[in-house]
Design an enzyme around this catalytic site. Structure first.
Site, PDB file in Angstrom:
ATOM      1  N   CYS A 142       0.872  -1.159   0.000  1.00 40.33           N
ATOM      2  CA  CYS A 142       0.000   0.000   0.000  1.00 40.33           C
ATOM      3  C   CYS A 142       0.915   1.217   0.000  1.00 40.33           C
ATOM      4  CB  CYS A 142      -0.851   0.013   1.253  1.00 40.33           C
ATOM      5  SG  CYS A 142      -1.732  -1.536   1.498  1.00 40.33           S
ATOM      6  N   ARG A 192       1.356   1.848  -5.991  1.00 43.04           N
ATOM      7  CA  ARG A 192       1.644   0.852  -4.954  1.00 43.04           C
ATOM      8  C   ARG A 192       0.414   0.024  -4.588  1.00 43.04           C
ATOM      9  NH1 ARG A 192       6.314   1.718  -2.286  1.00 43.04           N
ATOM     10  NH2 ARG A 192       5.554   0.527  -0.524  1.00 43.04           N
ATOM     11  N   TRP A 206      -3.699  -1.915  -1.347  1.00 44.25           N
ATOM     12  CA  TRP A 206      -3.659  -3.147  -2.126  1.00 44.25           C
ATOM     13  C   TRP A 206      -4.013  -4.228  -1.110  1.00 44.25           C
ATOM     14  CZ3 TRP A 206      -1.019  -7.856  -2.244  1.00 44.25           C
ATOM     15  CH2 TRP A 206      -1.054  -8.546  -3.456  1.00 44.25           C
ATOM     16  N   ASN A 243       1.002   0.190   5.957  1.00 45.75           N
ATOM     17  CA  ASN A 243       1.434  -0.622   4.823  1.00 45.75           C
ATOM     18  C   ASN A 243       2.199  -1.800   5.389  1.00 45.75           C
ATOM     19  OD1 ASN A 243       2.610  -1.652   2.451  1.00 45.75           O
ATOM     20  ND2 ASN A 243       4.259  -0.147   2.475  1.00 45.75           N
ATOM     21  N   GLY A 244       1.685  -3.012   5.172  1.00 53.03           N
ATOM     22  CA  GLY A 244       2.373  -4.194   5.696  1.00 53.03           C
ATOM     23  C   GLY A 244       1.357  -5.225   6.141  1.00 53.03           C
ATOM     24  N   GLU A 261      10.211 -11.873 -20.977  1.00 49.16           N
ATOM     25  CA  GLU A 261       9.848 -10.504 -20.590  1.00 49.16           C
ATOM     26  C   GLU A 261       8.712  -9.976 -21.478  1.00 49.16           C
ATOM     27  OE1 GLU A 261      10.175  -8.679 -18.205  1.00 49.16           O
ATOM     28  OE2 GLU A 261       9.872  -6.639 -18.899  1.00 49.16           O
ATOM     29  N   LYS A 299       5.043  -8.841 -20.180  1.00 46.59           N
ATOM     30  CA  LYS A 299       4.470  -7.508 -20.443  1.00 46.59           C
ATOM     31  C   LYS A 299       3.061  -7.656 -21.005  1.00 46.59           C
ATOM     32  CE  LYS A 299       6.501  -5.396 -18.584  1.00 46.59           C
ATOM     33  NZ  LYS A 299       7.721  -5.592 -17.857  1.00 46.59           N
ATOM     34  N   GLU A 319       0.547  -8.953 -18.251  1.00 46.28           N
ATOM     35  CA  GLU A 319       0.210  -8.120 -17.093  1.00 46.28           C
ATOM     36  C   GLU A 319      -0.571  -6.863 -17.452  1.00 46.28           C
ATOM     37  OE1 GLU A 319       3.547  -6.586 -14.871  1.00 46.28           O
ATOM     38  OE2 GLU A 319       4.727  -6.350 -16.670  1.00 46.28           O
ATOM     39  N   HIS A 331       9.019 -30.652 -27.465  1.00 47.70           N
ATOM     40  CA  HIS A 331       8.886 -31.512 -26.290  1.00 47.70           C
ATOM     41  C   HIS A 331       7.551 -31.299 -25.583  1.00 47.70           C
ATOM     42  CE1 HIS A 331      12.971 -32.779 -26.877  1.00 47.70           C
ATOM     43  NE2 HIS A 331      13.325 -31.501 -26.995  1.00 47.70           N
ATOM     44  N   LYS A 355       3.162  -1.886  -7.712  1.00 47.45           N
ATOM     45  CA  LYS A 355       4.509  -1.643  -8.225  1.00 47.45           C
ATOM     46  C   LYS A 355       5.586  -2.268  -7.346  1.00 47.45           C
ATOM     47  CE  LYS A 355       7.465   0.546 -10.956  1.00 47.45           C
ATOM     48  NZ  LYS A 355       7.653  -0.169 -12.221  1.00 47.45           N
TER      49      LYS A 355
HETATM   50  C1  F6R Z   1       6.714  -6.471 -14.219  1.00 52.41           C
HETATM   51  C2  F6R Z   1       7.211  -5.913 -12.977  1.00 52.41           C
HETATM   52  C3  F6R Z   1       7.484  -6.843 -11.859  1.00 52.41           C
HETATM   53  C4  F6R Z   1       8.738  -6.402 -11.106  1.00 52.41           C
HETATM   54  C5  F6R Z   1       8.932  -7.281  -9.864  1.00 52.41           C
HETATM   55  C6  F6R Z   1      10.210  -6.940  -9.136  1.00 52.41           C
HETATM   56  O1  F6R Z   1       6.533  -5.479 -15.195  1.00 52.41           O
HETATM   57  O2  F6R Z   1       7.379  -4.730 -12.857  1.00 52.41           O
HETATM   58  O3  F6R Z   1       7.588  -8.149 -12.297  1.00 52.41           O
HETATM   59  O4  F6R Z   1       9.838  -6.499 -11.962  1.00 52.41           O
HETATM   60  O5  F6R Z   1       7.845  -7.108  -9.004  1.00 52.41           O
HETATM   61  O6  F6R Z   1      10.220  -5.616  -8.722  1.00 52.41           O
HETATM   62  P1  F6R Z   1      11.560  -4.902  -8.284  1.00 52.41           P
HETATM   63  O7  F6R Z   1      12.428  -4.798  -9.472  1.00 52.41           O
HETATM   64  O8  F6R Z   1      11.123  -3.567  -7.770  1.00 52.41           O
HETATM   65  O9  F6R Z   1      12.161  -5.765  -7.232  1.00 52.41           O
END
Ligand code: F6R
Length: 607
Positions: A2, A27, A74, A100-101, A480, A484, A487, A503, A602
């Site tokens: 959060c 967040r 969140w 937050n936690g 990756e 993208k 998500e 396989h 995030k």
């Molecule tokens: C995907 C994304 C997440 C972060 C992951 C790690 O687009 O952003 O998969 O890469 O949560 O986050 P960090 O790099 O902040 O540890």
């Protein structure tokens, strides 16, 4: 996961809290609220939904006061409802809290309080904290907070407001980020620096088990046992223009487009004419000579960068390298020796699993380097050394520019190790450096193809499943690209090492399963071509990301996106650009909330 914010000063707190919450919305964004101290009472407005929903409600109320706290949520304990939204009040209405936690022992604490007659109004773990503060309050807010914190198991960043001591806010942290912003006649609290950047660039990073008290013109920090702590004020080198959308429809698109200059910034000062200078890390050459193994630990996109890093460390520096998803690494009892190096990669520097992985490696005697973007974040304080990514604030939940900055930092680190260990020749080194200088231009060349990628997105957005294929150093880029797309567009996409198709996954292929394949002209080109043919024979529509000038690919692919020709090791950083753009445009056509995809946050500060 959060976001929390607090303000005390001479202005009306409400707009400051709302603006801060918008900047923290990445967040968490399922509910939000603010509490203001006004006319000697605490007024709370909160709601399920986004900050814009909260803002509408706030406009209907008379929310004027010069101190307050705010929260964007969140959900972990209790679904995203109005009642579960923060701030939470104690039973007397004298104390309000944002948190937050996760409080792991909240059930025991809740039943204890219930037997004492406390009635709870939410399903959250947070409410126990404020009820305990109320119970322990006997004239000093910070003492009541300290006493409460001693009873909690779990993680928290909290901010507390009280009618009993109206000219004061108290905050504390354990495991969740918290910064204090130092202004002139006003003070700020926030989960992250961007929330307070319009007002101050002077920040104090609050550490675990510290309690901070702010008043308009003073602040102090002490530990949970009441011992005062001396803290340093840092000057943040981000400014508030960096956290605006700058005319782009989404932060993600802005951040994708910034990648040329981001990579320049990551390399700046570290890449010399014909050499590499990472003296900022203050690592003895002997230590580099002695490394017998590298462990890379990270999550999500950062993990994909780590997978590319493995190729670089093994190829250039000849150091065996293992890459682990942090949540797996921390529980697998890895065989770490004191000669090993652990590299923890994290944009936010606050990811709980990555931090736990780093701690595990350190406990086993490993030297550690963090690759992190957020200045002063937990990982930068816990790793032995930090190589900053210098990507600037990344606001879009889907990571893009931090990823290319991570790749650039890994190129630098691997090259430096190779140089120190003499595992590459001078000529090779100079060629790599020349290429590194060119990277931003190559990225900008890829970005110029955005209109073609947009057209392609129009053609493919209605498919429900995609396969992403690649080999070697590009396989992590297929992963990756698929991440993208998943998500932000909510379309199912899976990445496979192209050679693995036969396989099992080839059974999935038919005309309804587009296959996006990375087929650069490198050592594995011919191998990938035969994999493409296998897919084509099963009627797959093939989108190829290929090297400029590769005409042969035309007879295999349904659609082609070209990238500039680069040496093999550098294809990941150019190939990822069209994949980011493809995911972005597909999601935009589908009308998704690109900067805040559902269920995501995030920075993942819970396990
Ligand atoms: C995907 C994304 C997440 C972060 C992951 C790690 O687009 O952003 O998969 O890469 O949560 O986050 P960090 O790099 O902040 O540890």
């Amino acid at each position: 996961m959060c976001g929390i914010i607090g303000y005390i000063g001479y202005r009306n707190a409400t707009p400051i809290l709302l603006e801060g919450l918008y900047r923290l919305e990445y967040r968490g964004y399922d509910s939000a609220g603010i509490a203001i101290l006004s006319d000697s009472r605490i007024k709370v407005v909160k709601t399920a939904g986004k900050i814009k929903d909260l803002e509408k409600l706030v406009k209907e109320e008379d929310m004027i006061g010069s101190s307050g706290i705010g929260h964007t949520r969140w959900a972990t304990h209790g679904s995203p409802t109005d009642a579960n939204a923060h701030p939470h009040l104690d039973k007397t209405g004298r104390f309000a809290i944002v948190h937050n936690g996760i409080i792991e022992n909240y059930k025991e604490l809740k039943s204890e309080l219930q037997t004492e007659g406390v009635h709870f109004t939410s399903e959250t773990d947070t409410e126990v904290i404020v009820q305990l503060i109320s119970k322990y309050y006997s004239g000093n807010l910070e003492e009541a907070v300290a006493r409460t914190l001693k009873r909690l198991d779990g993680s928290y960043a909290i901010a507390v407001l009280s009618t009993e001591e109206p000219r004061k806010l108290v905050a504390a942290r354990l495991g969740s980020p918290l910064v204090l912003g130092v202004g002139e006649g006003e003070m700020f609290l926030a989960s992250d620096v961007p929330a307070i950047l319009p007002y101050t660039r002077k920040v104090v990073y609050v550490e675990d088990r510290e309690i901070v008290v702010i008043e308009e013109s003073s602040w102090w920090v002490f530990d949970i046992n009441g011992n005062y702590k001396t803290k340093q004020i840092y000057f943040v080198d981000w400014d508030s223009s960096m956290v605006s959308r700058g005319g782009y429809k989404h932060y993600m698109l802005k951040e994708i487009n910034e990648q040329g200059s981001v990579v320049r910034n990551t390399l700046k000062g570290r890449l010399k004419e014909n050499n590499i200078d990472l003296s900022e890390l203050e690592i003895e050459k002997e230590l580099i000579h002695n490394i017998d193994k590298i462990f890379i630990v990270a999550c999500g996109t950062s993990y994909h960068a780590g997978l590319v890093g493995k190729h670089l460390f093994e190829r250039w520096a000849k150091i065996p390298t293992e890459v682990d998803i942090a949540s797996e690494f921390r529980y697998r009892d890895p065989m770490i020796s004191p000669k090993s190096l652990t590299i923890a990669i994290s944009q936010s520097g606050e990811t709980a699993d990555t931090l736990a992985g780093l701690r595990e490696a350190k406990a086993k005697g490993s030297f550690s380097i963090a690759l992190a973007n957020v200045q002063g974040s937990t990982i930068t304080r816990e790793a032995h050394r930090t190589l900053y990514l210098k990507a600037g604030p990344e606001i879009g939940v889907a990571s893009t520019k931090a990823f290319t900055a991570q790749l650039s930092a890994l190129y630098l680190l691997a090259l430096w190790f190779a140089d120190v260990r003499n595992t590459i020749s001078e000529t090779q080194k100079e060629a790599i450096i020349r290429e590194l200088w060119q990277l931003p231009y190559h990225i900008e060349a890829c970005l110029a193809f955005a209109p073609q990628v947009k057209e392609l997105a129009q053609k493919y957005y209605h498919y429900s499943n995609f396969l992403y294929l690649a080999r070697g150093i590009n396989y992590p880029i297929a992963m990756e690209g698929a991440l993208k797309l998943k998500e932000i567009s909510y379309i199912h996409a899976e990445a496979y090492a192209a050679g693995e198709m036969k396989h099992g996954p080839i059974a999935l292929i038919d005309e309804l399963m587009p296959v996006l394949v990375l087929v650069p002209r490198d050592r594995l080109y011919a191998k990938v071509l035969s994999n493409i043919q296998e897919a084509k024979a099963r009627k797959a529509k093939l989108i190829a990301v290929a090297t400029e000038g590769d005409d042969a690919i035309k007879s295999f692919a349904t659609d082609i996106l070209y990238v500039p020709e680069v040496p093999e090791e550098f294809y990941p950083i150019v190939n990822v650009i069209p994949l980011q753009l493809f995911a972005y445009y597909v999601a935009d056509i589908l009308g998704r909330e690109i900067d805040q995809p559902r269920n995501l946050a995030k920075s993942v500060t819970v396990e």
